[in-house]
Design a protein around this motif. Structure first.
Motif, PDB file in Angstrom:
ATOM      1  N   ILE A  47       1.449  16.263  -9.449  1.00  0.00           N
ATOM      2  CA  ILE A  47       1.015  15.272 -10.428  1.00  0.00           C
ATOM      3  C   ILE A  47      -0.116  15.876 -11.243  1.00  0.00           C
ATOM      4  N   VAL A  48      -0.015  15.771 -12.560  1.00  0.00           N
ATOM      5  CA  VAL A  48      -1.084  16.269 -13.422  1.00  0.00           C
ATOM      6  C   VAL A  48      -1.765  15.063 -14.069  1.00  0.00           C
ATOM      7  N   LEU A  49      -3.093  15.005 -13.909  1.00  0.00           N
ATOM      8  CA  LEU A  49      -3.864  13.911 -14.483  1.00  0.00           C
ATOM      9  C   LEU A  49      -4.072  14.144 -15.965  1.00  0.00           C
ATOM     10  N   GLY A  50      -4.279  13.061 -16.692  1.00  0.00           N
ATOM     11  CA  GLY A  50      -4.444  13.114 -18.138  1.00  0.00           C
ATOM     12  C   GLY A  50      -5.754  13.734 -18.561  1.00  0.00           C
ATOM     13  N   GLY A  51      -5.779  14.199 -19.800  1.00  0.00           N
ATOM     14  CA  GLY A  51      -6.954  14.847 -20.361  1.00  0.00           C
ATOM     15  C   GLY A  51      -6.884  16.345 -20.130  1.00  0.00           C
ATOM     16  N   SER A  52      -7.418  17.101 -21.036  1.00  0.00           N
ATOM     17  CA  SER A  52      -7.440  18.563 -20.915  1.00  0.00           C
ATOM     18  C   SER A  52      -6.069  19.110 -20.525  1.00  0.00           C
ATOM     19  N   SER A  53      -5.013  18.554 -21.110  1.00  0.00           N
ATOM     20  CA  SER A  53      -3.670  18.923 -20.661  1.00  0.00           C
ATOM     21  C   SER A  53      -3.302  20.363 -21.003  1.00  0.00           C
ATOM     22  N   ALA A  54      -3.887  20.934 -22.040  1.00  0.00           N
ATOM     23  CA  ALA A  54      -3.598  22.348 -22.343  1.00  0.00           C
ATOM     24  C   ALA A  54      -4.096  23.238 -21.207  1.00  0.00           C
ATOM     25  N   GLU A  55      -5.103  22.797 -20.509  1.00  0.00           N
ATOM     26  CA  GLU A  55      -5.660  23.523 -19.351  1.00  0.00           C
ATOM     27  C   GLU A  55      -4.921  23.157 -18.066  1.00  0.00           C
ATOM     28  N   ARG A  56      -4.620  21.887 -17.861  1.00  0.00           N
ATOM     29  CA  ARG A  56      -4.080  21.389 -16.596  1.00  0.00           C
ATOM     30  C   ARG A  56      -2.566  21.538 -16.461  1.00  0.00           C
ATOM     31  N   LEU A  57      -1.824  21.268 -17.530  1.00  0.00           N
ATOM     32  CA  LEU A  57      -0.362  21.248 -17.437  1.00  0.00           C
ATOM     33  C   LEU A  57       0.239  22.586 -17.022  1.00  0.00           C
TER      34      LEU A  57
END
Length: 188
Positions: A47-57
């Motif tokens: 599960i990936v949390l929202g925000g900073s998605s370019a970093e997290r995804l």
């Protein structure tokens, strides 16, 4: 009398500087240097949390592939910091057995914890890996563990922040962590 006032001011100043140094050191370890690694075993979903998605995804996608996780669940928020994840969800074909996009109520971490609780329950997941920025791991872990009995492994992505941005995150996350300890989520 004047000398006593000067001594008192120095004692107060030194005490405040000492307290700041202790707080800053704790924050440095808690929100920056203590980054959890990938889970050691199989998980039912990443599960990936929202925000900073370019970093997290990318971290979440790599983890899902490496761990053989059958599902990637993505927080879909339509917010400026979540453009990469939102684009993935907008462009995907649904229903999908390997991608779940969810909109958290309130568009915050508390809402994400509640949405994760529902996903875990409805899908029968017993273990999940949650990807978020390193500074966000302690607060997100606390909230998600308050909402689910599933085994939760936190995985940190590494933000590229300057010194003032880190200081800002330290203040925000300290307040947020105190809040989740004082006001638990999901009725626990």
């Amino acid at each position: 009398m004047h000398q006593k006032g000067t001594v008192a001011v120095k004692i107060i100043t030194d005490t405040l500087l000492g307290l700041f140094a202790v707080w800053f050191t704790v924050c440095l370890f808690l929100f920056n240097l203590d980054s959890p690694a990938a889970p050691a075993s199989h998980v039912d979903a990443v599960i990936v949390l929202g925000g900073s998605s370019a970093e997290r995804l990318p971290v979440a996608q790599r983890l899902a592939a490496d761990a053989g996780a059958p599902v990637l669940a993505v927080s879909w928020t339509d917010t400026p910091g979540n453009l990469t994840a939102d684009a993935l969800c907008r462009e995907a074909s649904f229903p999908s057995s390997s991608l779940v996009c969810f909109r958290p109520p309130g568009m915050d971490t508390r809402g994400e914890a509640e949405a994760i609780r529902k996903l875990v329950k409805s899908n029968g997941w017993s273990s999940i890996a949650v990807v978020t920025s390193s500074y966000h791991v302690p607060r997100a872990r606390t909230l998600i563990e308050q909402c689910t009995d599933a085994r939760v492994s936190m995985v940190a992505s590494e933000p590229k922040l300057d010194s003032l941005q880190w200081l800002r995150r330290f203040v925000i996350e300290t307040g947020g962590l105190l809040d989740v300890k004082l006001h638990p989520e999901c009725g626990t």
